[in-house]
Scaffold this motif. Structure first.
Motif, short mmCIF file in Angstrom:
data_model
loop_
_atom_site.label_atom_id
_atom_site.label_comp_id
_atom_site.label_asym_id
_atom_site.label_seq_id
_atom_site.Cartn_x
_atom_site.Cartn_y
_atom_site.Cartn_z
N SER A 1 38.33 46.69 36.17
CA SER A 1 39.75 46.79 35.82
C SER A 1 40.65 46.14 36.87
N ILE A 2 40.06 45.61 37.94
CA ILE A 2 40.84 45.01 39.02
C ILE A 2 40.80 43.48 38.92
N THR A 3 41.97 42.85 38.88
CA THR A 3 42.08 41.40 38.91
C THR A 3 42.12 40.96 40.37
N GLN A 4 41.17 40.13 40.78
CA GLN A 4 41.05 39.73 42.17
C GLN A 4 41.38 38.24 42.35
N SER A 5 42.08 37.95 43.42
CA SER A 5 42.40 36.55 43.71
C SER A 5 42.56 36.36 45.21
N VAL A 6 42.55 35.09 45.63
CA VAL A 6 42.69 34.78 47.05
C VAL A 6 43.69 33.64 47.24
N TYR A 7 44.49 33.76 48.28
CA TYR A 7 45.40 32.69 48.70
C TYR A 7 44.86 32.11 50.00
N PHE A 8 44.67 30.80 50.06
CA PHE A 8 44.30 30.16 51.31
C PHE A 8 45.58 29.84 52.06
N VAL A 9 45.73 30.41 53.24
CA VAL A 9 46.99 30.34 53.96
C VAL A 9 46.72 30.32 55.45
N GLU A 10 47.52 29.58 56.19
CA GLU A 10 47.39 29.59 57.64
C GLU A 10 47.82 30.96 58.18
N LYS A 11 47.21 31.35 59.27
CA LYS A 11 47.46 32.68 59.83
C LYS A 11 48.95 32.92 60.08
N ASN A 12 49.64 31.93 60.61
CA ASN A 12 51.05 32.10 60.95
C ASN A 12 51.96 32.12 59.72
N ASP A 13 51.42 31.76 58.56
CA ASP A 13 52.23 31.74 57.34
C ASP A 13 52.03 32.98 56.47
N LYS A 14 51.20 33.91 56.93
CA LYS A 14 50.92 35.09 56.12
C LYS A 14 52.16 35.97 55.91
N GLU A 15 52.97 36.10 56.94
CA GLU A 15 54.17 36.93 56.82
C GLU A 15 55.08 36.41 55.70
#
Length: 371
Positions: free
Chosen positions: A217-231
């Motif tokens: 029941s959980i939709t899972q996804s990932v964003y590839f992002v630089e560490k400093n851009d996570k905020e």
């Protein structure tokens, strides 16, 4: 299948009806009869599948049937890895046993032992405890477990992850060899199998989902992002998605505090729970989150055990865990009871190896999202 067909006491059925429990979950349907028969059980079930009721209901029933007219002694011990989970399990035992004449005490560290000792001295049939506080009070000769009939090790994989295996062994050495033992875990690595072999006698193994899998029941996804851009990415997701409540996981306490600071600076109400927070502060943050007074709860893995929130729509892995089983625990906070949930992960270049381990464990690749 109904709870009535599981031969549960009317006094407990009344509570289940009041709580609007319609029918038992798979783990409950399979485990309750085994526990009522007095068998040892090794149960593998994801969080949010009704695991606590699966052992709490039959334990209450057994203790009610086998009442001792003597002074109250501890007859059931439930060992949990964290304070939050201990509180949650204690609340459930109290609720399910509302119409029974059984008492329950919950003990954990991080707070004064005074009120907990007073409760113990009044006598208790059921004790829910974290390992450290339990051993501490045992060493002070304030807890006697010689009459113990049932021992439950809850969230066993997390117990081992947190380094409690030696504490568990010390506690086991102090309880009667003749007992019923129940071990529950969301994942079943070899270390748990080995522990089960040492603790359980001819156990029934119940696995209600594929090992180390996430709820469908959980939709899972990932964003590839630089560490400093996570905020910036987290702020954009929270502002664009319209999600009212989100549970955000960080790897460190410092990271949790920093995320909260950044969100508050943008007018997003948030609070952190981690090991450096007092128990009162952690409980207040959790209560505020449950009551929608906070939009975002930021947690480390240890503090998040026992976070039991209905209709939590969104989990964000701000930092990917370096232990892949932890990912399953984290996202299991959403999509509970068959409800829909969304789990989003942020992955920097340094974390790609962690992502690969997670995908190998759960047997699927996460869908890639982009802003």
């Amino acid at each position: 299948m109904t709870f009535q067909k599981l031969n549960i006491l009317p006094a407990i059925l009344k509570v289940l009806d009041e709580e609007q429990y319609v029918s038992p979950t798979p783990i409950q349907e399979q485990v309750i009869p085994l526990i009522l028969e007095g068998k040892d059980v090794l149960g593998c079930a994801q969080t949010g599948t009704g695991k606590t009721a699966a052992f709490a209901v039959p334990i209450l029933q057994q203790l009610e049937f086998r009442k001792d007219i003597k002074t109250k002694v501890i007859r059931a011990l439930i060992l949990t890895p964290t304070r939050e989970l201990a509180i949650q399990v204690g609340d459930n035992f109290t609720r399910y046993g509302s119409y029974l004449n059984l008492s329950c005490t919950t003990i954990f560290g991080g707070v004064s032992q005074v009120s907990q000792v007073k409760a113990l001295k009044r006598g208790s049939d059921i004790l829910i405890a974290t390992p450290g506080r339990l051993l501490d009070l045992m060493n002070q000769n304030l807890i006697n477990l010689e009459h113990l009939e049932i021992f439950v090790l809850d969230e066993a994989d997390r117990m081992l992850d947190m380094g409690f295996v030696h504490d568990v062994k010390k506690i086991v050495n102090c309880i009667p060899a003749k007992r019923q033992t129940l071990l529950f875990s969301a994942t079943m690595p070899k270390s748990i199998q080995q522990l089960a072999n040492n603790l359980l006698t001819n156990p029934s193994y119940i696995n209600v989902s594929p090992v180390s899998s996430a709820s469908q029941s959980i939709t899972q996804s990932v964003y590839f992002v630089e560490k400093n851009d996570k905020e910036q990415l987290l702020s954009k997701l929270l502002n664009d998605s319209g999600v009212l409540r989100s549970l955000v996981f960080t790897r460190t306490k410092r990271g949790a505090n920093q995320v909260v600071k950044n969100l508050m600076n943008q007018g997003i109400l948030a609070a952190a729970i981690h090991g450096n927070k007092s128990q009162n502060a952690r409980q207040k943050a959790l209560d505020d989150f449950k009551q929608n007074a906070l939009r975002v709860l930021v947690a480390t893995d240890i503090a998040a055990r026992g976070v039991d929130i209905d209709d939590l729509p969104h989990v964000v892995n701000y930092d990917l865990p370096n232990i892949p089983e932890t990912y399953v625990h984290r996202i299991g906070r959403t999509g509970r009871g068959g409800k829909k949930g969304i789990a989003v992960s942020f992955c920097s270049n340094e974390e790609k190896i962690d992502l690969k381990s997670i995908e190998k464990l759960i047997g699927t690749k996460l869908s890639i999202s982009s802003i």
